[in-house]
Design a protein around this motif. Structure first.
Motif, PDB file in Angstrom:
ATOM      1  N   PRO A  18       5.245  -6.219   1.373  1.00 32.22           N
ATOM      2  CA  PRO A  18       5.995  -5.598   2.470  1.00 32.22           C
ATOM      3  C   PRO A  18       6.010  -4.081   2.365  1.00 32.22           C
ATOM      4  O   PRO A  18       5.897  -3.381   3.358  1.00 32.22           O
ATOM      5  N   SER A  19       6.142  -3.555   1.163  1.00 31.49           N
ATOM      6  CA  SER A  19       6.141  -2.112   0.944  1.00 31.49           C
ATOM      7  C   SER A  19       5.975  -1.849  -0.539  1.00 31.49           C
ATOM      8  O   SER A  19       6.183  -2.727  -1.373  1.00 31.49           O
ATOM      9  N   ARG A  46       6.564   5.119  -3.181  1.00 26.02           N
ATOM     10  CA  ARG A  46       5.652   6.214  -3.505  1.00 26.02           C
ATOM     11  C   ARG A  46       5.653   6.497  -4.995  1.00 26.02           C
ATOM     12  O   ARG A  46       4.629   6.846  -5.579  1.00 26.02           O
ATOM     13  N   SER A  47       6.798   6.370  -5.624  1.00 22.82           N
ATOM     14  CA  SER A  47       6.880   6.644  -7.062  1.00 22.82           C
ATOM     15  C   SER A  47       5.984   5.701  -7.855  1.00 22.82           C
ATOM     16  O   SER A  47       5.401   6.093  -8.872  1.00 22.82           O
ATOM     17  N   ALA A  48       5.850   4.457  -7.394  1.00 22.99           N
ATOM     18  CA  ALA A  48       4.979   3.510  -8.089  1.00 22.99           C
ATOM     19  C   ALA A  48       3.525   3.954  -7.999  1.00 22.99           C
ATOM     20  O   ALA A  48       2.766   3.882  -8.976  1.00 22.99           O
ATOM     21  N   ASP A  53      10.529   1.479   3.441  1.00 19.94           N
ATOM     22  CA  ASP A  53      11.647   0.628   3.025  1.00 19.94           C
ATOM     23  C   ASP A  53      12.728   0.607   4.098  1.00 19.94           C
ATOM     24  O   ASP A  53      13.346  -0.424   4.363  1.00 19.94           O
ATOM     25  N   GLU A  54      12.946   1.766   4.760  1.00 21.07           N
ATOM     26  CA  GLU A  54      13.920   1.796   5.852  1.00 21.07           C
ATOM     27  C   GLU A  54      13.430   0.951   7.022  1.00 21.07           C
ATOM     28  O   GLU A  54      14.204   0.237   7.656  1.00 21.07           O
ATOM     29  N   ARG A  90       3.731   0.603   9.553  1.00 21.44           N
ATOM     30  CA  ARG A  90       3.024   0.902   8.312  1.00 21.44           C
ATOM     31  C   ARG A  90       1.582   1.306   8.585  1.00 21.44           C
ATOM     32  O   ARG A  90       1.067   2.264   8.017  1.00 21.44           O
ATOM     33  N   ASP A  91       0.923   0.569   9.508  1.00 20.17           N
ATOM     34  CA  ASP A  91      -0.472   0.868   9.790  1.00 20.17           C
ATOM     35  C   ASP A  91      -0.635   2.170  10.560  1.00 20.17           C
ATOM     36  O   ASP A  91      -1.705   2.780  10.519  1.00 20.17           O
TER      37      ASP A  91
END
Length: 665
Positions: A345-346, A349-351, A430-431, A495-496
């Motif tokens: 799903p998401s 960015r930190s990952a 995430d929002e 997202r896309d």
């Protein structure tokens, strides 16, 4: 009325790009594996006694073979066959190794008749790869032979192809298993609860386990018989388990049992743990245990392949383990990131940023260990371009450089994502996900709450009485699913539509396609004779028989002489036919300066091979007619540069000796 939620899938443009990239990777991979051929032997035959093609006067008592490195021999590793194909050795292997010289022999039966004999040998080199070959020698004179050797070399054919595929899959499974686990623990702990990531790592474990079992079953036909039907030969399997490679494969299976426990805890207790302190303790335990298990699995390759033999094995094996772990951390993490970007799903960015640091560290370790391995296996600049191993290594270096370049592009996309996030531009995924869930929840309005538009309760609306309670509950559930699907579609669309994330997905996908080919090159590279070994074997063969590489024609020389007496000047014309090892016919013509035949009392000839301390071998030719002398059956046992000395006597007291170096093949 029944309503069906729409089916969701990847955007058409993205699916087309993925198909094109995977097609290119598949074509490159297929071309590489198609040209790989059977595994090249890493131990080379550097010499033999008798030599290949030698013609000897009498039958030798034994046949000796010299190799470039340690080999595993058995009683039937060397077979000597007569012209009819009958075995004429005793079958008793002799270990003649001394110091750094690797030599084995087999005694021959006494009283062997003249003819051409075939020596067929087959063994396994110290780095687990099968090696075989054959050559002939003749006793007395060459003859026809009915010996037919197999067209497919050991390690080739269908069994060799299946073994190569299993090797590739074992590397791929290891990379995905170790790299995926490292990505979850070090970069994205929340990914332990993401179903696509779980499936990826579990499939990596299953692939490595199945490939290891296949390698264990195929090992006997791969190194011995070449018949696929022998995979279930229990005697052959028992013999394999007693070898170094069999011990490594069985150890890998035991370590995979520990890896299964690691995966179960990672996607079970670790994914469900909410207490921060317990979560940190479990992370430390999984990281420590996972590192030990991963290093142990990597060590099963180091124990049985290139690193275990040759130059500095005590250093090479730990370096090889680090190299494999770095490859897994980089490419396995890359594969997991690609799955997360496409299926999850998401992903925070930190990952992605943490993986970027992990990949950079892996590349540094990969470069350092790869540099040492290249020096150890290649040894010289000429070997880098003049051997198959060196050429494959250059291809691998080029692919790594391409991957690093694409990784640099990915890091740029990550930086742009981080900068946009810090500036507050653009929606956070995430929002978007939370909003989508809220919208989906609106569809689950309880049946007894007031309708927002009519102000009536659900029970007062037409068709919502007690008799229609069950149909309305089913319809409400369908509407809730439909709204959830619409919300999910909106989230995927958002997202896309994010250009930074789309760019990151494209660059990571390209990296993955190149990584597939890189892994195939690495697999072929580990099955190829190291350049250093190939060059050393070539030098050994050159030292043993370089002089044999001479034209296949009679030796014809003219030597002027002067004994100092009356009629003491002239020319000796000598012909040695066929000018090869074994029996030769010698013709000598003694001529005056005007070209007429000169009658002399005596002519003598001798041959000396100084390189092997053979000779001088005297030859006393017979006078046929004036100026013509001949000898038949002149035996020259070995190829090389022979010193030919001719003594001419023109009177009782006048004689001279003239000499000439000639090459005998």
């Amino acid at each position: 009325m029944t309503t069906t939620a729409p089916r969701l899938g990847p955007a058409p443009g993205r699916g087309t790009a993925l198909a094109r990239l995977l097609l290119v990777a598949a074509v490159l991979l297929g071309a590489l594996l198609a040209t790989a051929g059977p595994a090249s032997a890493h131990a080379a035959l550097t010499g033999s006694d008798p030599q290949d093609g030698a013609v000897v006067a009498t039958a030798p008592k034994e046949v000796r073979l010299t190799f470039s490195e340690e080999v595993a021999m058995s009683d039937d590793s060397i077979r000597v066959l007569d012209p009819a194909g009958k075995r004429v050795d005793t079958g008793e292997l002799q270990n003649l190794c001394s110091g750094s010289v690797i030599r084995y022999g087999v005694p021959l039966l006494p009283g062997l008749p003249d003819g051409t004999y075939t020596v067929a040998w087959q063994t396994v080199s110290a780095d687990s790869h099968p090696v075989s070959g054959a050559f002939t020698f003749s006793v007395g004179a060459p003859s026809t032979t009915s010996v037919a050797l197999p067209d497919t070399p050991v390690g080739g054919g269908l069994v060799g192809a299946l073994y190569g595929i299993a090797r590739y899959l074992s590397y791929a499974g290891f990379v995905v298993l170790v790299g995926g686990g490292a990505f979850v623990l070090a970069c994205w702990p929340r990914g332990a609860a993401v179903r696509p990531v779980q499936r990826l790592v579990v499939r990596g474990w299953l692939t490595l386990t199945a490939a290891t079992l296949a390698l264990l079953l195929l090992r006997h036909p791969y190194t011995k018989t070449g018949r696929l039907g022998d995979v279930f030969d229990l005697g052959g399997l028992r013999a394999v388990l007693e070898t170094k490679t069999g011990a490594a494969l069985s150890s890998r299976l035991l370590l995979l049992g520990a890896a299964a426990l690691f995966v179960a805890v990672l996607f079970g207790a670790y994914a469900r743990r909410r207490d921060e302190k317990e979560h940190k303790d479990l992370t430390f335990g999984l990281a420590l245990g996972g590192t030990v298990v991963a290093a142990g699995i990597a060590g099963t390759w180091a124990l049985a392949e290139h690193a275990s033999t040759g130059l500095q094995p005590g250093i090479a094996m730990p370096v090889d383990i680090l190299h494999l772990l770095a490859v897994a951390g980089w490419l396995g993490g890359l594969t997991t990131l690609l799955v997360a970007l496409r299926k999850a799903p998401s992903i925070e960015r930190s990952a992605v940023e943490r993986y970027s640091h992990l990949a950079f560290g892996s590349v540094v370790v990969l470069a350092a260990t790869g540099l040492y391995q290249s020096w150890r296996q290649v040894g010289s600049w000429s070997a880098l371009t003049g051997t198959r191993y060196g050429q494959l290594l250059l291809v691998k270096i080029g692919l790594v450089a391409v991957l690093v370049g694409i990784g640099w592009v990915s890091r740029r996309w990550v930086r742009r994502l981080a900068e946009r996030h810090e500036g507050g531009a653009g929606p956070d995924l995430d929002e978007v996900r939370d909003e989508a869930r809220d919208e989906a929840d609106l569809g689950e309005q309880p049946a007894d709450e007031p309708d927002a538009e009519s102000g009536t309760e659900a029970g007062d609306r037409p068709g919502t009485g007690p008799d229609t309670e069950e149909p309305d509950a089913e319809r409400a559930a369908q509407l809730a699913r439909q709204r959830a699907a619409v919300a999910t579609a909106r989230r995927i669309k958002a997202r896309d539509a994010d250009p930074e994330r789309a760019g990151l997905r494209r660059s990571v996908l390209t990296e993955a396609a190149v990584a597939v080919v890189l892994l195939a090159v690495t697999t072929v590279l580990t099955s190829t004779e190291p350049a250093r070994t190939e060059e050393e074997a070539g030098r050994g063969r050159a030292a043993a028989g370089a002089d044999a590489a001479v034209p296949n024609r009679p030796v014809d020389v003219r030597l002027p002489f002067d004994t100092g007496g009356v009629d003491g000047k002239g020319t000796v014309q000598l012909t040695l036919d066929p000018g090869r090892t074994g029996a030769n016919a010698l013709h000598i013509y003694v001529l005056r300066p005007n070209g007429r035949a000169l009658d002399v009392p005596e002519v003598k000839v001798s041959f000396t091979l100084k390189a092997k301390d053979i000779g001088p071998l005297p030859v006393l030719p017979d006078r046929i007619q004036t100026g013509h002398w001949t000898a038949s059956g002149v035996q020259l046992p070995m190829a090389g540069e022979w010193l030919m000395q001719v003594t001419v006597r023109t009177s009782e007291i006048d004689q001279t000796t003239i000499e000439k170096n000639v090459k005998i093949g």
